[in-house]
Design an enzyme around this catalytic site. Structure first.
Site, short mmCIF file in Angstrom:
data_model
loop_
_atom_site.label_atom_id
_atom_site.label_comp_id
_atom_site.label_asym_id
_atom_site.label_seq_id
_atom_site.Cartn_x
_atom_site.Cartn_y
_atom_site.Cartn_z
CB THR A 172 45.56 39.63 5.83
OG1 THR A 172 44.91 39.96 4.61
CG2 THR A 172 46.99 39.22 5.57
NE ARG A 200 43.76 44.68 -4.21
CZ ARG A 200 44.18 44.16 -3.05
NH1 ARG A 200 44.00 42.88 -2.79
NH2 ARG A 200 44.81 44.93 -2.18
CB VAL A 201 48.69 40.65 -6.75
CG1 VAL A 201 49.68 40.17 -5.69
CG2 VAL A 201 48.40 39.53 -7.75
N GLY A 202 47.56 41.94 -3.80
CA GLY A 202 47.86 42.91 -2.75
C GLY A 202 49.32 42.82 -2.32
CG ASP A 203 50.19 44.24 1.57
OD1 ASP A 203 48.98 43.97 1.33
OD2 ASP A 203 50.64 44.29 2.73
N GLY A 223 46.49 45.26 5.72
CA GLY A 223 45.81 46.54 5.52
C GLY A 223 45.60 46.82 4.05
N1 ASP Z 1 46.78 43.53 2.61
C1 ASP Z 1 45.78 42.63 2.07
C2 ASP Z 1 45.56 42.96 0.61
O1 ASP Z 1 45.63 44.10 0.26
C3 ASP Z 1 44.48 42.71 2.77
C4 ASP Z 1 44.55 42.64 4.27
O2 ASP Z 1 45.57 42.79 4.89
O3 ASP Z 1 43.50 42.37 4.84
O4 ASP Z 1 45.28 42.08 -0.15
#
Ligand code: ASP
Length: 309
Positions: A172, A200-203, A223
């Site tokens: 990311t 799915r959606v991340g942060d 992360g």
């Molecule tokens: N935080 C991102 C997610 O969970 C992934 C990443 O930071 O690599 O989608």
């Protein structure tokens, strides 16, 4: 407007830019691509220098820095994003300006070449978060470049999906900037996690979880997204700073909370006085830092503290 900042005689704040290219494992792939990764991050910081020295705004600069990283196949954002379980790419991004907390974000978009530009378009709309096809449509109507979803799919990511590779899964990208006017901004962009279910959606696109900027601090996280969402990590850091914690202890506390929730990762944070921190609990987090009148510094594999305190 920002409050602090290292001001020149003309009263202008000394600009700063900090970038990351994702927290993850110290994979053999990262080792092999160390030089290229370093070169891209230096190019990104060179753009930060040109833009911020020329008086461009923090938000526009953070957006442009992320846009450059989205074009690099080494990183998990835009071109070269991680693939979902069905082999498609779904991208998410967010931008936020600290002076007025204007924010824009997109999640699960498929056909906008630069997801961060889609987030920027949302910031200029009445909405804050748009998802899926409707977000693609809004961004393209606002002038963002369109690409077929296959454009984003690289052989590298096809192999990673086939192997269910988890090492170095992250990648990311994010940027936080402080401009001449003392305004802070943050931007983050991601393809999510390899093999994630398509919805799915991340942060990263969630304001207050993976991305945040206010008058005191700008934050971009990377992360294990679920832990960062549950921790409200970026906003948690900002709240601690508001209550008087130092930037470093607030950032460390926020990552300890992520660890307590079973997650690993990292973040970059910058305050209105130009202090920056880049802690991570993963094995590696390529990152870079530039401050006006200084040479840019980049760490790819190194654990060393940047900027040196
Ligand atoms: N935080 C991102 C997610 O969970 C992934 C990443 O930071 O690599 O989608």
């Amino acid at each position: 407007m920002g409050r602090g900042g290292d001001r020149s005689r003309g009263g202008l704040v000394r600009p700063v830019a900090v970038v990351h290219a994702g927290a993850g494992k110290l994979s053999s792939e990262l080792r092999e691509n160390e030089d290229r990764c370093r070169a891209v991050l230096l190019e990104v910081l060179d753009n930060a220098r040109m833009m911020l020295d020329a008086g461009r705004a923090a938000l526009e600069t953070a957006k442009t820095l992320v846009q450059i990283m989205e074009d690099c196949d080494l990183f998990n954002a835009g071109y070269g994003s991680a693939l979902c379980s069905d082999g498609s790419v779904r991208m998410s991004a967010a931008v936020m300006r600290g002076s007025d907390r204007a924010a824009g974000a997109v999640a699960g978009i498929k056909i906008v070449k630069h997801p961060v530009i889609a987030a920027y378009a949302v910031l200029h709309s009445h909405q804050v978060l748009m998802i899926g096809e409707d977000a693609d449509t809004l961004a393209i109507a606002a002038g963002a470049e369109r690409m077929a979803n296959e454009h984003f799919v690289t052989d590298r990511q096809r192999t990673r999906l086939a192997q269910q590779a988890e090492d170095g899964d992250h990648g990311t990208v994010g940027a936080v900037c402080l401009d001449h006017q003392g305004v802070l901004a943050a931007a983050t962009s991601t393809g999510g996690l390899t093999g994630q279910p398509p919805g799915r959606v991340g942060d990263s696109p969630l304001i207050g979880a993976g991305t945040w900027a206010d008058q005191s601090v700008a934050v971009s996280c990377t992360g294990d997204g679920e832990a960062f969402i549950r921790g409200g990590t970026a906003r948690r850091l900002a709240t601690l700073v508001e209550r008087g914690a130092s930037l470093r202890s607030a950032a460390n506390d926020a990552l300890v909370d992520v660890s307590d929730l079973g997650g690993r990762g990292g973040l970059i944070a910058l305050d209105s006085a130009g202090h920056a921190v880049m802690p991570f609990t993963a094995d590696a987090m390529p990152r870079g830092y530039w401050r006006a009148n200084e040479e840019p510094r980049v760490c790819v594999m190194e654990a060393e503290d940047l900027p040196p305190s």
